[in-house]
Scaffold this active site. Structure first.
Site: not given
Ligand SMILES: NC(=O)c1ccc[n+]([C@@H]2O[C@H](COP(=O)([O-])OP(=O)(O)OC[C@H]3O[C@@H](n4cnc5c(N)ncnc54)[C@H](OP(=O)(O)O)[C@@H]3O)[C@@H](O)[C@H]2O)c1
Length: 429
Positions: A15, A132, A193, A204, A135, A305, A139, A208, A137
């Site tokens: 994402t 940034e 999650e 989570d 914590v 998001g 903001i 933060k 998202g």
């Molecule tokens: N989503 C949100 O709204 C949001 C908000 C704030 C913070 N975050 C933080 O941002 C980070 C990413 O979140 P996300 O929602 O984008 O996660 P996600 O959609 O689950 O994507 C995770 C990505 O990491 C890759 N990955 C996982 N394990 C891996 C490995 N061993 N080697 C290489 N690549 C690997 C996955 O590869 P594949 O695609 O090939 O499976 C995927 O592309 C997390 O720390 C999350 O807590 C997310």
């Protein structure tokens, strides 16, 4: 303007990672103007090379191993967007820092558990580590604390920082459905999650809060000292009783320095419905910062998001392109103190709900236990009967959490209540 571009390597194309690719492609000229140099993607890494990600990544070098990508000579900044407190995320960030590269991450779990060690390592190697997006998202709360409010002694930080919990709680109120039905709805919508405890158990949001505490109070990140309580025990009745008394229930994080140490709590609280926190709907996040010079600042916005989180990541990347260098937690890591954890020192009124036996003397027994614990009752409410029991609500005057715990234990022993009584703090916000 520098003629050398800043070259980033993105580890994780889910994402957030895809959102970052989109911004870099869409706003190349805008980013260059603002940063004073081009921002380019040198390489990307994820688990599956063949996955259709809805965005063209064919121009970028592919690395199967995020650690190898972090070490590449043509990568100036590792953008870590894989997630997880250990494993590849930690290995890649450590490799980047060891190679003297800057790091931008959205990974609160990683920093909540290893923030101090990573900050020390980054400063030693001359790297800058920024987070940034970790914590609240989109903001810009880290920037607010480390830069805009740096002239203040921070007295308290509060936040509703898990959109899924706020979605469940506000939907319970709007639809008059119970927790389980709304948990299922959130699950179907993909809001939870993979391990739902991270959301509904407050973990989570606790991650933060521990990061905000560190910056606010100049202390080493101490996630283990965050008192965590989830929202699973909140019933529709609590939400409706709270509303009738002019409150709403929020999973609220509060960090404040007390005479006995640093108190960090993430727990459901009643907050005045008319307050900014009380008015927060759905998945929106809010962080409230109080400082001695500023008074109170309220920051509100999307906490998750693709767009909002990638926006926060890019803010950090642009800062690095501009050459901005701020210690990870606002002051050099070696100067961060190990705070004494204080458990629920700050007194507050409490809301207590119990199912009381509908027979003479039952109420007197409960009142006596509350009195023995030194708790005085402000209000009592009773609605209807579920014979042979009746739901009873007490609102106490200010008291300490340990008095409440003593009273709940004592009430259990009276054998005049069914099930476990529930106590929820009423926070002055
Ligand atoms: N989503 C949100 O709204 C949001 C908000 C704030 C913070 N975050 C933080 O941002 C980070 C990413 O979140 P996300 O929602 O984008 O996660 P996600 O959609 O689950 O994507 C995770 C990505 O990491 C890759 N990955 C996982 N394990 C891996 C490995 N061993 N080697 C290489 N690549 C690997 C996955 O590869 P594949 O695609 O090939 O499976 C995927 O592309 C997390 O720390 C999350 O807590 C997310």
């Amino acid at each position: 303007m520098s003629d050398k571009p800043l070259r980033i390597g993105i580890a994780g194309l889910g994402t957030v990672g895809v959102g970052v690719v989109r911004i870099v492609r869409k706003h190349a000229k805008l980013l260059e103007d603002r940063a004073g140099r081009k921002i380019e993607i040198a390489a990307v890494s994820a688990r599956s090379r063949d996955k259709d990600r809805g965005v063209d990544i064919s121009h970028y070098d592919w690395e199967d191993d995020p650690v190898a990508m972090a070490r590449r000579d043509d990568v100036d900044v590792l953008v870590e967007l894989m997630g997880g407190s250990d494993g590849p995320a930690k290995a890649a960030v450590e490799a980047a820092i060891a190679a003297g590269k800057h790091v931008v991450t959205a990974n609160k779990a990683l920093l909540a558990h290893h923030g101090q060690a990573l900050a020390l390592a980054a400063e030693k190697s001359g790297s800058v580590l920024r987070f940034e997006a970790a914590v609240a998202g989109g903001i810009p709360v880290i920037k607010a604390l480390t830069e805009g409010l740096a002239g203040n002694e921070i007295t308290r930080v509060m936040g509703v920082m898990n959109g899924t919990c706020n979605y469940i709680l506000t939907r319970m109120e709007a639809t008059h459905q119970g927790y389980n039905a709304l948990f299922e709805e959130a699950h179907k919508l993909g809001y939870l999650e993979a391990d739902p405890q991270l959301d509904v158990g407050g973990i989570d949001a606790g991650h933060k809060l521990s990061l905000l505490s560190s910056i606010a109070f100049g202390t080493q990140v101490d996630f283990d000292a965050v008192e965590l309580e989830g929202i699973e025990q909140i019933e529709l009745q609590d939400i409706e009783e709270a509303a009738e008394m002019g409150y709403r229930i929020k999973l609220l994080g509060v960090a404040q320095m007390t005479g006995r140490g640093l108190e960090q709590r993430m727990s459901p609280c009643l907050v005045p419905a008319a307050s900014p926190l009380g008015q927060l709907e759905g998945g929106t996040n809010m962080v409230v910062i109080e400082g001695d010079a500023i008074g109170q600042v309220v920051l509100r916005g999307p906490g998750a998001g693709e767009g909002p989180t990638a926006s926060a990541v890019m803010g950090d990347v642009i800062d690095l392109a501009r050459g901005l260098s701020i210690p990870t937690f606002g002051i050099p890591a070696a100067k961060l103190t190990a705070a004494r954890p204080a458990k629920a020192v700050v007194p507050a009124p409490y809301y207590i709900r119990m199912e009381l036996d509908d027979k003479p003397g039952a109420m007197a027994k409960v009142a006596a236990v509350l009195g023995e614990a030194g708790i005085s009752i402000d209000r009592m409410r009773q609605h209807g009967h579920h014979s042979p029991t009746a739901p009873v609500i007490f609102v106490t005057h200010k008291c300490a959490r340990n008095q409440i715990d003593t009273a709940l234990e004592g009430i259990g022993k009276t054998k005049v209540v069914s099930g476990a009584p529930v106590a929820i703090r009423i926070e002055e916000v």
